[in-house]
Write a protein that holds these residues in place. Sequence first.
Motif, PDB file in Angstrom:
ATOM      1  N   THR A  55      -2.401 -13.232  15.129  1.00  0.00           N
ATOM      2  CA  THR A  55      -3.782 -13.551  14.956  1.00  0.00           C
ATOM      3  C   THR A  55      -4.264 -15.048  15.254  1.00  0.00           C
ATOM      4  OG1 THR A  55      -5.937 -13.572  13.578  1.00  0.00           O
ATOM      5  CG2 THR A  55      -3.665 -14.148  12.442  1.00  0.00           C
ATOM      6  N   PRO A  56      -5.452 -15.484  15.872  1.00  0.00           N
ATOM      7  CA  PRO A  56      -5.398 -16.757  16.459  1.00  0.00           C
ATOM      8  C   PRO A  56      -5.710 -17.674  14.808  1.00  0.00           C
ATOM      9  CG  PRO A  56      -6.709 -15.588  17.672  1.00  0.00           C
ATOM     10  CD  PRO A  56      -5.990 -14.747  16.577  1.00  0.00           C
ATOM     11  N   LEU A  57      -6.023 -16.996  13.970  1.00  0.00           N
ATOM     12  CA  LEU A  57      -6.081 -17.831  12.563  1.00  0.00           C
ATOM     13  C   LEU A  57      -4.905 -18.418  12.224  1.00  0.00           C
ATOM     14  CD1 LEU A  57      -8.587 -15.539  10.583  1.00  0.00           C
ATOM     15  CD2 LEU A  57      -9.044 -17.867  11.893  1.00  0.00           C
ATOM     16  N   SER A  58      -3.752 -17.786  12.403  1.00  0.00           N
ATOM     17  CA  SER A  58      -2.461 -18.270  12.148  1.00  0.00           C
ATOM     18  C   SER A  58      -2.102 -19.757  12.627  1.00  0.00           C
ATOM     19  CB  SER A  58      -1.358 -17.061  12.390  1.00  0.00           C
ATOM     20  OG  SER A  58      -1.142 -16.948  13.595  1.00  0.00           O
ATOM     21  N   ALA A  59      -2.853 -20.093  13.690  1.00  0.00           N
ATOM     22  CA  ALA A  59      -2.695 -21.214  14.387  1.00  0.00           C
ATOM     23  C   ALA A  59      -3.092 -22.453  13.338  1.00  0.00           C
ATOM     24  CB  ALA A  59      -2.899 -21.359  15.694  1.00  0.00           C
ATOM     25  N   VAL A  60      -4.072 -22.089  12.751  1.00  0.00           N
ATOM     26  CA  VAL A  60      -4.831 -23.268  11.902  1.00  0.00           C
ATOM     27  C   VAL A  60      -4.545 -23.025  10.278  1.00  0.00           C
ATOM     28  CG1 VAL A  60      -6.410 -23.818  13.533  1.00  0.00           C
ATOM     29  CG2 VAL A  60      -6.933 -21.991  12.106  1.00  0.00           C
ATOM     30  N   GLN A  61      -4.135 -21.928   9.908  1.00  0.00           N
ATOM     31  CA  GLN A  61      -3.984 -21.764   8.425  1.00  0.00           C
ATOM     32  C   GLN A  61      -2.897 -20.755   8.129  1.00  0.00           C
ATOM     33  OE1 GLN A  61      -7.956 -20.747   7.547  1.00  0.00           O
ATOM     34  NE2 GLN A  61      -7.320 -18.395   7.197  1.00  0.00           N
ATOM     35  N   ASP A  62      -2.653 -20.652   7.091  1.00  0.00           N
ATOM     36  CA  ASP A  62      -1.546 -19.742   6.629  1.00  0.00           C
ATOM     37  C   ASP A  62      -2.131 -18.416   6.436  1.00  0.00           C
ATOM     38  OD1 ASP A  62       0.834 -18.567   6.005  1.00  0.00           O
ATOM     39  OD2 ASP A  62       0.775 -19.085   3.820  1.00  0.00           O
ATOM     40  N   VAL A  63      -1.821 -17.394   7.034  1.00  0.00           N
ATOM     41  CA  VAL A  63      -2.380 -16.023   6.937  1.00  0.00           C
ATOM     42  C   VAL A  63      -1.340 -15.225   6.691  1.00  0.00           C
ATOM     43  CG1 VAL A  63      -3.679 -14.103   8.146  1.00  0.00           C
ATOM     44  CG2 VAL A  63      -3.927 -16.700   8.923  1.00  0.00           C
ATOM     45  N   ARG A  64      -1.576 -14.306   5.602  1.00  0.00           N
ATOM     46  CA  ARG A  64      -0.480 -13.493   5.100  1.00  0.00           C
ATOM     47  C   ARG A  64      -0.944 -11.970   5.516  1.00  0.00           C
ATOM     48  NH1 ARG A  64       0.567 -13.672  -0.836  1.00  0.00           N
ATOM     49  NH2 ARG A  64       1.515 -11.925  -0.432  1.00  0.00           N
ATOM     50  N   LEU A  65       0.141 -11.233   5.903  1.00  0.00           N
ATOM     51  CA  LEU A  65      -0.337 -10.055   6.354  1.00  0.00           C
ATOM     52  C   LEU A  65      -0.644  -9.017   5.005  1.00  0.00           C
ATOM     53  CD1 LEU A  65       2.457  -8.870   8.882  1.00  0.00           C
ATOM     54  CD2 LEU A  65       0.098  -9.530   9.382  1.00  0.00           C
ATOM     55  N   ARG A  66      -1.823  -8.371   5.347  1.00  0.00           N
ATOM     56  CA  ARG A  66      -2.418  -7.519   3.928  1.00  0.00           C
ATOM     57  C   ARG A  66      -1.616  -6.144   4.212  1.00  0.00           C
ATOM     58  NH1 ARG A  66      -8.486  -8.511   4.443  1.00  0.00           N
ATOM     59  NH2 ARG A  66      -7.795  -8.736   6.668  1.00  0.00           N
ATOM     60  N   MET A  67      -0.584  -5.900   3.746  1.00  0.00           N
ATOM     61  CA  MET A  67       0.059  -4.430   3.862  1.00  0.00           C
ATOM     62  C   MET A  67      -0.128  -3.725   2.819  1.00  0.00           C
ATOM     63  SD  MET A  67       1.695  -5.239   6.832  1.00  0.00           S
ATOM     64  CE  MET A  67       3.293  -4.124   6.856  1.00  0.00           C
ATOM     65  N   ARG A  68      -0.470  -2.399   2.987  1.00  0.00           N
ATOM     66  CA  ARG A  68      -0.653  -1.699   1.776  1.00  0.00           C
ATOM     67  C   ARG A  68       0.508  -0.889   1.577  1.00  0.00           C
ATOM     68  NH1 ARG A  68      -0.908   3.419   3.899  1.00  0.00           N
ATOM     69  NH2 ARG A  68      -1.663   3.795   5.959  1.00  0.00           N
ATOM     70  N   GLU A  69       0.670  -0.225   0.509  1.00  0.00           N
ATOM     71  CA  GLU A  69       1.746   0.399   0.133  1.00  0.00           C
ATOM     72  C   GLU A  69       1.804   1.875   0.732  1.00  0.00           C
ATOM     73  OE1 GLU A  69       3.228   3.087  -4.026  1.00  0.00           O
ATOM     74  OE2 GLU A  69       1.710   1.224  -3.965  1.00  0.00           O
ATOM     75  N   ASP A  70       3.000   2.190   1.219  1.00  0.00           N
ATOM     76  CA  ASP A  70       3.303   3.372   2.208  1.00  0.00           C
ATOM     77  C   ASP A  70       3.296   4.624   1.249  1.00  0.00           C
ATOM     78  OD1 ASP A  70       3.338   4.737   4.401  1.00  0.00           O
ATOM     79  OD2 ASP A  70       5.349   4.256   4.910  1.00  0.00           O
ATOM     80  N   ARG A  71       2.074   5.410   1.062  1.00  0.00           N
ATOM     81  CA  ARG A  71       2.235   6.441   0.077  1.00  0.00           C
ATOM     82  C   ARG A  71       1.126   7.622   0.556  1.00  0.00           C
ATOM     83  NH1 ARG A  71      -1.888   5.947  -3.600  1.00  0.00           N
ATOM     84  NH2 ARG A  71      -2.874   3.926  -3.803  1.00  0.00           N
ATOM     85  N   VAL A  72       1.360   8.689   0.338  1.00  0.00           N
ATOM     86  CA  VAL A  72       0.710   9.781   0.672  1.00  0.00           C
ATOM     87  C   VAL A  72      -0.607   9.707  -0.033  1.00  0.00           C
ATOM     88  CG1 VAL A  72       0.414  12.288   0.905  1.00  0.00           C
ATOM     89  CG2 VAL A  72       2.566  11.236   1.302  1.00  0.00           C
ATOM     90  N   THR A  73      -1.945   9.719   0.511  1.00  0.00           N
ATOM     91  CA  THR A  73      -3.126   9.571  -0.395  1.00  0.00           C
ATOM     92  C   THR A  73      -3.824  11.066  -0.296  1.00  0.00           C
ATOM     93  OG1 THR A  73      -4.194   8.449   1.323  1.00  0.00           O
ATOM     94  CG2 THR A  73      -3.198   7.069  -0.023  1.00  0.00           C
ATOM     95  N   GLU A  74      -3.539  11.845   0.668  1.00  0.00           N
ATOM     96  CA  GLU A  74      -4.449  13.143   0.911  1.00  0.00           C
ATOM     97  C   GLU A  74      -3.362  14.233   0.668  1.00  0.00           C
ATOM     98  OE1 GLU A  74      -6.293  12.712   4.470  1.00  0.00           O
ATOM     99  OE2 GLU A  74      -7.130  10.825   4.208  1.00  0.00           O
ATOM    100  N   THR A  75      -4.030  15.187   0.268  1.00  0.00           N
ATOM    101  CA  THR A  75      -3.339  16.553  -0.012  1.00  0.00           C
ATOM    102  C   THR A  75      -3.054  17.212   1.485  1.00  0.00           C
ATOM    103  OG1 THR A  75      -5.388  17.871  -0.503  1.00  0.00           O
ATOM    104  CG2 THR A  75      -3.969  16.797  -2.309  1.00  0.00           C
ATOM    105  N   ASN A  76      -2.073  18.210   1.609  1.00  0.00           N
ATOM    106  CA  ASN A  76      -1.724  19.074   2.671  1.00  0.00           C
ATOM    107  C   ASN A  76      -2.920  20.151   2.658  1.00  0.00           C
ATOM    108  OD1 ASN A  76      -0.967  20.436   4.642  1.00  0.00           O
ATOM    109  ND2 ASN A  76       0.914  20.886   4.093  1.00  0.00           N
ATOM    110  N   GLU A  77      -3.846  19.890   3.681  1.00  0.00           N
ATOM    111  CA  GLU A  77      -4.971  21.134   3.945  1.00  0.00           C
ATOM    112  C   GLU A  77      -4.786  21.709   5.136  1.00  0.00           C
ATOM    113  OE1 GLU A  77      -7.412  21.487   1.557  1.00  0.00           O
ATOM    114  OE2 GLU A  77      -6.754  20.114   0.362  1.00  0.00           O
TER     115      GLU A  77
END
Length: 99
Positions: free
Chosen positions: A54-76
Amino acid sequence: MTLTPTDVNRIALLARLELSPTEQAAMLTQLNGFFAIVERMRAVDTTGIAPLYTPLSAVQDVRLRMREDRVTETNERAANQRSAPAVEGGLYLVPKVIE
């Protein structure tokens, strides 16, 4: 890289565009302008420079916002396939359209 009117005609043909002579001339100017910008960018020495996600990482420390990898929907699957005309083994069956 400089394009010619023949190149523009070929591109228009491949894109299925019908361009008037005025439009062809304008397209030639625009495409050559684009390639001029690309050539200027290629001329810049970027050895030793790490790519930015991201261009922002050139001027400030940007952390990746990673979400937990888990199932959130049921099998339909069964409910979704109820309206399908043909299903076999959990897969949609479609008629052959190309021989």
